[in-house]
Design an enzyme around this catalytic site. Structure first.
Site, short mmCIF file in Angstrom:
data_model
loop_
_atom_site.label_atom_id
_atom_site.label_comp_id
_atom_site.label_asym_id
_atom_site.label_seq_id
_atom_site.Cartn_x
_atom_site.Cartn_y
_atom_site.Cartn_z
N CYS A 1 -6.15 4.31 -7.01
CA CYS A 1 -7.58 4.51 -7.30
C CYS A 1 -8.02 5.93 -6.91
O CYS A 1 -8.77 6.57 -7.63
CB CYS A 1 -8.46 3.54 -6.51
SG CYS A 1 -7.91 1.84 -6.53
N ASP A 2 -7.57 6.39 -5.74
CA ASP A 2 -8.18 7.60 -5.15
C ASP A 2 -7.29 8.83 -5.05
O ASP A 2 -7.80 9.93 -4.78
CB ASP A 2 -8.71 7.25 -3.75
CG ASP A 2 -9.76 6.15 -3.80
OD1 ASP A 2 -10.49 6.09 -4.82
OD2 ASP A 2 -9.85 5.36 -2.85
N CYS B 1 -6.27 2.46 -1.43
CA CYS B 1 -5.75 2.34 -2.79
C CYS B 1 -5.41 3.71 -3.37
O CYS B 1 -6.31 4.44 -3.83
CB CYS B 1 -6.77 1.62 -3.67
SG CYS B 1 -6.27 1.47 -5.39
#
Ligand code: NDP
Length: 363
Positions: free
Chosen positions: A192-193, A189
């Site tokens: 997200c990261d 993701c």
């Protein structure tokens, strides 16, 4: 003589008494036995009734399958609407968020929040309003005339309405090293990261719209991206391809697959790739590997029972599936966005839809 007669009479009377007593005893014995039989009968009946009660479970208003953002949000809304939902948490309690270290794009947490912590808060909130959470997973689903049957390995439940929020799992390459560095440079993701790799070099594996979207998103964050694709053509839409090819921060490596994720024991330091046409291998330095090779929805138990697309995602219109009373929320019906916040949003929608459906069916 009279004495003798009296004695005889007494003896005879005793005998009669004895016989009477015996008879009486016999009778009483029978009675007792009968009583016992009766008691036994009543006991058995009681047991049967108890047994019956055990198997004859009440029909729940609403069962929610899945404990990720979608399932828990649906539970919060349904519980606050007094539906007393029963939620089967599934095999991954908390959903995909438990695999994320820090969540920085969920509103309300300006400093970010640990993924597992966030899922714990969701559950606490859902339980506070009366959601009954059972840590078990559904293994069967059956639509009956007036209710739905949900089976776990241990028991079965009935419900008038069902919200499917079983999620989807990101596909992985299946490498040992990929598992070892998951959450430590290996991610599924980018939104997200990626933030943690600002200014660094990363690789993206895949050739679809997700791979392109993730690469473009990261390029904007001053990250140098190399897309590694197993063929010589992208699967992504034309417009995404053009954007990728134009972007100076994105490089392409064609016809190649990742053979191993390299690391220093703590974090990813690179990947070893192989050209599938020439067989040549090489190492690429990078701080992270983002996998964008598709998702597999957790819909196996609904196969041939609920309408799905060719990848197994449930087809839902505003969370309504083709079966009345069955709603789908979150990644299980979302092949595109797959974000915690979009999943939560659709969980809310599903609960409102289910509430409406239950109210309507009562009229
Ligand atoms: P896709 O299934 O479209 O693409 C997966 C990619 O990964 C393919 O290029 C595939 O290669 C490759 N791949 C699959 N398995 C492996 C493997 N084991 N090793 C190496 N490579 C592999 O998934 P996406 O997640 O990209 O997209 C899913 C859907 O979501 C699509 O319909 C897409 O259009 C949509 N989407 C739309 C977006 C947008 O409009 N902004 C953004 C993101 C997704 P190959 O091509 O050889 O099969």
């Amino acid at each position: 003589m009279a004495k003798k007669k009296k004695r005889k009479e007494k003896k005879e009377s005793k005998k009669t008494e004895k016989t009477k007593k015996k008879k009486q005893e016999k009778k009483t014995g029978k009675k007792v036995k009968k009583k016992k039989k009766q008691e036994k009968k009543t006991e058995t009946k009681g047991k049967k009734e108890k047994k019956g009660k055990k198997t004859k479970k009440k029909i729940e208003e609403l069962i929610i399958l899945g404990s990720g953002c979608a399932g828990m949000t649906a539970a919060i809304y349904a519980a606050r609407a007094d539906l007393e939902p029963l939620l089967l948490a599934g095999p991954e309690k908390g959903g995909q968020l438990i695999w994320t270290t820090k969540v920085e794009n969920y509103p309300g947490f300006p400093e970010g929040i640990d993924g597992t912590k966030l899922t714990e808060l969701f559950r606490k909130q859902a339980e506070r309003f009366g959601t009954k959470v059972i840590d078990d997973k559904a293994v069967s689903f059956e639509a009956k005339k007036t209710y739905f049957n949900i089976g776990t390995e241990k028991e079965s439940f009935k419900a008038k309405a069902v919200i499917i929020a079983t999620g989807a799992r990101a596909k992985m390459l299946g490498l040992k090293s990929e598992q070892k560095y998951f959450g430590r440079g290996v991610s599924t993701c980018a939104s997200c990261d990626a933030y943690f790799f600002k200014g660094k070099d990363v690789v993206v594996v895949g050739g679809g719209d997700s791979a392109c979207t993730e690469a473009l998103f990261m390029a904007k964050l001053d990250i140098n991206v190399t897309i590694i694709h197993r063929r010589d053509k992208l699967r992504a839409s034309k417009i995404m391809q053009e954007r990728v090819f134009k972007n100076k921060k994105i490089e392409m490596i064609w016809d190649s697959v990742v053979e191993e994720v390299l690391g220093d024991g703590t974090m990813v330091t690179g990947v070893k790739i192989k050209n599938v046409k020439t067989g040549k291998t090489k190492k690429i330095k990078c701080a992270a590997m983002f996998l964008a090779i598709g998702h597999k929805p957790n819909t196996e138990i609904f196969k041939d029972k609920i309408k799905m697309d060719n990848k197994g995602f449930i087809i839902a219109e505003d969370t309504k599936t083709n079966i009345k009373g069955v709603f789908a929320a979150g990644d299980v019906q979302d092949p595109v966005y797959k974000q915690a916040v979009t999943a939560a949003g659709s969980g809310c929608k599903a609960a409102l839809e289910a509430e409406g459906y239950l109210a309507e069916s009562k009229q």
